[in-house]
Design a protein around this motif. Structure first.
Motif, short mmCIF file in Angstrom:
data_model
loop_
_atom_site.label_atom_id
_atom_site.label_comp_id
_atom_site.label_asym_id
_atom_site.label_seq_id
_atom_site.Cartn_x
_atom_site.Cartn_y
_atom_site.Cartn_z
N LEU A 55 -3.26 -8.74 5.32
CA LEU A 55 -3.62 -7.44 5.39
C LEU A 55 -5.11 -7.19 4.84
O LEU A 55 -5.63 -7.80 3.99
CB LEU A 55 -2.65 -6.42 4.22
CG LEU A 55 -1.24 -6.47 4.59
CD1 LEU A 55 -0.35 -5.74 3.34
CD2 LEU A 55 -0.83 -6.17 5.97
N PHE A 56 -5.68 -6.04 5.69
CA PHE A 56 -7.00 -5.53 5.10
C PHE A 56 -6.74 -4.98 3.78
O PHE A 56 -5.86 -4.48 3.42
CB PHE A 56 -7.61 -4.82 6.34
CG PHE A 56 -9.31 -4.89 6.49
CD1 PHE A 56 -9.66 -6.07 6.60
CD2 PHE A 56 -9.82 -3.62 6.42
CE1 PHE A 56 -11.20 -6.09 6.75
CE2 PHE A 56 -11.00 -3.70 6.31
CZ PHE A 56 -11.74 -4.77 6.67
N TRP A 57 -8.03 -4.67 3.39
CA TRP A 57 -8.08 -3.95 2.19
C TRP A 57 -7.67 -2.53 2.21
O TRP A 57 -7.39 -1.79 1.08
CB TRP A 57 -9.59 -3.96 1.43
CG TRP A 57 -10.75 -3.36 2.29
CD1 TRP A 57 -11.54 -4.17 3.15
CD2 TRP A 57 -11.05 -1.91 2.57
NE1 TRP A 57 -12.54 -3.32 3.76
CE2 TRP A 57 -12.23 -2.06 3.32
CE3 TRP A 57 -10.52 -0.73 2.04
CZ2 TRP A 57 -12.52 -0.74 3.84
CZ3 TRP A 57 -11.00 0.33 2.40
CH2 TRP A 57 -12.31 0.47 3.40
N ASP A 58 -7.45 -1.82 3.34
CA ASP A 58 -6.95 -0.63 3.52
C ASP A 58 -5.34 -0.64 3.77
O ASP A 58 -4.95 0.38 4.33
CB ASP A 58 -7.63 0.09 4.67
CG ASP A 58 -7.62 -0.56 6.08
OD1 ASP A 58 -7.03 -1.71 6.31
OD2 ASP A 58 -8.20 0.04 6.76
N GLY A 59 -4.95 -1.97 4.06
CA GLY A 59 -3.53 -1.98 4.36
C GLY A 59 -3.18 -2.27 5.73
O GLY A 59 -1.76 -2.52 5.87
N SER A 60 -4.02 -2.33 6.44
CA SER A 60 -3.74 -2.73 7.94
C SER A 60 -3.69 -4.08 8.16
O SER A 60 -4.40 -4.83 7.41
CB SER A 60 -4.82 -1.97 8.73
OG SER A 60 -6.20 -2.41 8.54
N PRO A 61 -2.98 -4.32 9.12
CA PRO A 61 -2.49 -5.76 9.29
C PRO A 61 -3.82 -6.53 10.20
O PRO A 61 -4.50 -5.99 10.84
CB PRO A 61 -1.49 -5.93 10.19
CG PRO A 61 -1.34 -4.51 10.84
CD PRO A 61 -1.92 -3.49 9.97
N ILE A 62 -3.89 -7.83 9.89
CA ILE A 62 -4.87 -8.85 10.53
C ILE A 62 -4.16 -9.68 11.20
O ILE A 62 -3.29 -10.37 10.59
CB ILE A 62 -6.22 -9.24 9.48
CG1 ILE A 62 -6.60 -8.06 8.74
CG2 ILE A 62 -6.99 -10.18 10.22
CD1 ILE A 62 -7.70 -8.84 7.52
#
Length: 246
Positions: A237-244
């Motif tokens: 997860l990215f720091w904003d919670g979106s998946p990588i």
């Protein structure tokens, strides 16, 4: 990411607590959850933040740390949250490799030891104490450069390879512990470029609004953990919670 109403952790375990981001996470977690038992691990002694804070000095790079930490955890509550900050990018005269000619076995193994084995050893120490009905959230701090699909620039061989290996460890843990613990969230989190000694040599070309203070990054990581959804389990997860992508 949708907000999830999750119960506050009663016990938090933070590994790598003496590093730049680790110290900020320690302060943030203590501030947001002052009543939680706060367990910390690092290679250096640190100042305790109160009666609820307990510390273990251990070298998680060392396989012998598994028994040390396991014995220490035996007399403490089972953590609901585990955050692992252990990691390395450069040291002494070694920086990220730009090409194959700069690669050597010693630096690769050093990267793997710090970026992967520290997380593995902590997981091995904790594993015997996990309980089916005791909620568990585990977050390993990883890096976007460990994403194979996202790699379009190349270079940074040792760091990329070790972070990709860490991501696979997290994925494996999510499967094994997902079968063992009912309410389980195991993730890897990319905190963004944070103003710490780890990123210091590489900050020159980073826009000011893309370089985050340790406190900013710590607060974002805690927010991600607070809002984890079932579908986030086993993801990077990215720091904003979106998946990588892996």
């Amino acid at each position: 990411m949708q907000h999830a109403e999750t119960p506050p952790p009663q016990c938090i375990l933070l590994a790598g607590a003496s590093g730049g981001l680790g110290q900020a996470l320690l302060q943030t977690l203590h501030s947001q959850y002052p009543d939680a038992v706060l367990l910390t691990i690092s290679r250096h002694d640190i100042d305790l933040l109160g009666d609820t804070h307990q510390h273990c000095t251990a070298e998680l790079e060392d396989p012998g740390s598994v028994a040390v930490v396991n014995g220490w955890l035996a007399e403490r509550p089972v953590p609901n949250w585990v955050v692992v900050c252990c990691g390395i990018l450069h040291w002494d005269k070694h920086g990220p490799e730009k090409n194959l000619r700069q690669c050597n076995d010693d630096t690769l193994m050093r990267s793997v030891t710090v970026n992967v084995l520290t997380h593995l050893h902590l997981a091995q120490a904790l594993d015997p104490y996990l309980k089916r009905r005791s909620p568990l959230t585990w977050a390993s701090l990883s890096a976007k450069v460990g994403s194979i699909e996202d790699n379009h620039l190349g270079g940074w061989y040792s760091y990329r390879m070790s972070k990709a290996a860490l991501n696979m460890l997290v994925r494996n843990l999510s499967i094994e512990w997902g079968r063992k613990v009912d309410a389980c969230r195991v993730v890897a989190v990319h905190p963004g470029t944070t103003d710490t000694p780890l990123s210091e040599p590489f900050q020159e070309n980073i826009p000011a609004d893309k370089l985050y203070t340790p406190t900013q990054s710590a607060e974002r990581i805690v927010t991600v953990l607070q809002q984890l959804q079932e579908e986030d389990h086993g993801k990077l997860l990215f720091w904003d919670g979106s998946p990588i992508p892996w």
